[in-house]
Motif scaffolding. Sequence first.
Motif, PDB file in Angstrom:
ATOM      1  N   GLY A 173      12.755  17.450  -9.142  1.00 13.22           N
ATOM      2  CA  GLY A 173      11.977  17.944  -7.952  1.00 13.22           C
ATOM      3  C   GLY A 173      10.640  17.754  -8.018  1.00 13.22           C
ATOM      4  O   GLY A 173      10.016  17.577  -7.184  1.00 13.22           O
ATOM      5  N   ARG A 174      10.089  17.877  -9.397  1.00 13.29           N
ATOM      6  CA  ARG A 174       8.726  17.725  -9.435  1.00 13.29           C
ATOM      7  C   ARG A 174       8.190  16.262  -9.049  1.00 13.29           C
ATOM      8  O   ARG A 174       7.057  16.055  -8.647  1.00 13.29           O
ATOM      9  CB  ARG A 174       8.171  18.410 -10.797  1.00 13.29           C
ATOM     10  CG  ARG A 174       8.357  19.712 -10.939  1.00 13.29           C
ATOM     11  CD  ARG A 174       7.508  20.323 -12.191  1.00 13.29           C
ATOM     12  NE  ARG A 174       8.003  21.555 -12.603  1.00 13.29           N
ATOM     13  CZ  ARG A 174       8.853  22.107 -12.986  1.00 13.29           C
ATOM     14  NH1 ARG A 174       9.743  21.444 -13.685  1.00 13.29           N
ATOM     15  NH2 ARG A 174       9.132  23.420 -13.344  1.00 13.29           N
ATOM     16  N   LEU A 231       5.335  12.845  -2.825  1.00 12.52           N
ATOM     17  CA  LEU A 231       4.758  13.599  -1.845  1.00 12.52           C
ATOM     18  C   LEU A 231       3.159  13.395  -1.701  1.00 12.52           C
ATOM     19  O   LEU A 231       2.587  13.150  -0.642  1.00 12.52           O
ATOM     20  CB  LEU A 231       5.581  14.864  -1.237  1.00 12.52           C
ATOM     21  CG  LEU A 231       6.882  14.800  -1.193  1.00 12.52           C
ATOM     22  CD1 LEU A 231       7.420  16.137  -1.083  1.00 12.52           C
ATOM     23  CD2 LEU A 231       7.261  14.105   0.163  1.00 12.52           C
ATOM     24  N   ALA A 232       2.743  13.743  -2.927  1.00 12.44           N
ATOM     25  CA  ALA A 232       1.309  14.182  -2.920  1.00 12.44           C
ATOM     26  C   ALA A 232       0.683  12.959  -3.039  1.00 12.44           C
ATOM     27  O   ALA A 232      -0.373  12.563  -2.483  1.00 12.44           O
ATOM     28  CB  ALA A 232       1.181  15.071  -4.128  1.00 12.44           C
ATOM     29  N   GLY A 276       0.940  -0.869  -0.104  1.00 15.02           N
ATOM     30  CA  GLY A 276       0.056   0.034   0.151  1.00 15.02           C
ATOM     31  C   GLY A 276       0.717   1.376   0.159  1.00 15.02           C
ATOM     32  O   GLY A 276       0.531   2.429   0.538  1.00 15.02           O
ATOM     33  N   VAL A 277       1.991   1.323  -0.605  1.00 14.54           N
ATOM     34  CA  VAL A 277       2.756   2.427  -0.401  1.00 14.54           C
ATOM     35  C   VAL A 277       2.684   3.226  -1.998  1.00 14.54           C
ATOM     36  O   VAL A 277       2.122   2.438  -2.933  1.00 14.54           O
ATOM     37  CB  VAL A 277       4.496   1.852  -0.505  1.00 14.54           C
ATOM     38  CG1 VAL A 277       4.724   1.391   0.916  1.00 14.54           C
ATOM     39  CG2 VAL A 277       4.930   0.982  -1.702  1.00 14.54           C
ATOM     40  N   ALA A 278       3.185   4.333  -1.801  1.00 13.89           N
ATOM     41  CA  ALA A 278       2.962   5.262  -3.215  1.00 13.89           C
ATOM     42  C   ALA A 278       4.213   4.757  -4.052  1.00 13.89           C
ATOM     43  O   ALA A 278       5.327   4.476  -3.551  1.00 13.89           O
ATOM     44  CB  ALA A 278       2.973   6.667  -2.711  1.00 13.89           C
ATOM     45  N   SER A 279       3.987   5.088  -5.372  1.00 11.28           N
ATOM     46  CA  SER A 279       5.244   4.990  -6.183  1.00 11.28           C
ATOM     47  C   SER A 279       5.191   6.200  -7.307  1.00 11.28           C
ATOM     48  O   SER A 279       3.995   6.381  -7.873  1.00 11.28           O
ATOM     49  CB  SER A 279       5.128   3.459  -6.922  1.00 11.28           C
ATOM     50  OG  SER A 279       4.134   3.249  -7.773  1.00 11.28           O
ATOM     51  N   HIS A 299      -0.404   8.026  -8.936  1.00 13.85           N
ATOM     52  CA  HIS A 299       0.314   9.115  -9.636  1.00 13.85           C
ATOM     53  C   HIS A 299       0.208   8.022 -11.111  1.00 13.85           C
ATOM     54  O   HIS A 299       0.246   7.024 -11.258  1.00 13.85           O
ATOM     55  CB  HIS A 299       1.667   9.276  -9.560  1.00 13.85           C
ATOM     56  CG  HIS A 299       2.182  10.404 -10.288  1.00 13.85           C
ATOM     57  ND1 HIS A 299       2.513  10.295 -11.620  1.00 13.85           N
ATOM     58  CD2 HIS A 299       1.903  12.001 -10.328  1.00 13.85           C
ATOM     59  CE1 HIS A 299       3.029  11.388 -12.140  1.00 13.85           C
ATOM     60  NE2 HIS A 299       2.710  12.581 -11.320  1.00 13.85           N
ATOM     61  N   PRO A 300      -0.146   8.961 -12.374  1.00 16.52           N
ATOM     62  CA  PRO A 300      -0.259   8.220 -13.782  1.00 16.52           C
ATOM     63  C   PRO A 300       1.190   7.623 -13.995  1.00 16.52           C
ATOM     64  O   PRO A 300       1.012   6.700 -14.779  1.00 16.52           O
ATOM     65  CB  PRO A 300      -0.785   9.361 -14.638  1.00 16.52           C
ATOM     66  CG  PRO A 300      -1.208  10.612 -13.706  1.00 16.52           C
ATOM     67  CD  PRO A 300      -0.793  10.311 -12.364  1.00 16.52           C
TER      68      PRO A 300
END
Length: 292
Positions: free
Chosen positions: A255-256, A262-263, A111-114, A271-272
């Motif tokens: 950086g983006r 983070l978002a 369940g982590v972000a990537s 994220h797409p």
Amino acid sequence: MRFGLLGTGPWAERTHGPALAAHDDVELVGVWGRRTQAAEALAARLDTRAYADPDALFADCDAVAVALPPDVQAPLAVRAAQAGRHLLLDKPLATTVEGAREVTAAVERAGVASVVFFTLHFTASTADWLDEARRAGDGGWLLGRADWLSPVFADSDSPYAASPWRHDRGPLWDIGPHALSVLLPLLGPVAAVRGARGAGDTVHLLLRHEGGASSTATLSHTVPAAASGVAAEVRGPAGVASLPERDEGPAVAFGRAIDALLASASGGVPHPCDVRFAERITQTLTSAEATL
């Protein structure tokens, strides 16, 4: 967010490391690399510490940024996800479908972000163009092309010319992900692909997309500097949309990508350019390679 950096090569030194160190919402807790001395040297330049063991670094951070060859990246990404760490990865995710699927499965279980760093999606001018082209086409683009022609192995002094994995896997795997990252969002998933070899290490791809559109891609690291360049366009009822030139360096774009991770981590929205998207690109490249 506490980040660990995996990798000590030119990409880590010039892009990942400086962007992480400069980010207001990041604490760079340490660096791990396969070469101890290189890790210590990079850590000193980034005012952080070197780790001898990647799992020890995972234990001290919330997320990892990976600047390593794809088939080194993939198993480490699995271990980091299993430790509950968010992932900021590089393209290609892996050079085997199995390796890419293992990363995706680990991310979904934990369940982590990537986020996977497809440069064009995080560079302001090209990211805006992709968004505008997606809205303008509204699924109606019929034709596309993407050409990524570099002199890395021809007549340049690029720091990436010494990269063993780029020599071994060629432009299909190094810059093919960039080309596909433009074509797939605008034309749809790939239903079939064929490849053909050209001069030097040049590879040509012919793609048929699931919605009926078609596209081509030409990839090379051996064109003369005078012939190098990046170009992409799509055509359909809305007319012609051509990719603009990039107007900023990769560290700014990275950086983006940090912002995007983070978002995604805080909002829980994928994220797409996550590992699922990167897995589809690995599947397409694997299919293309099988036809060469």
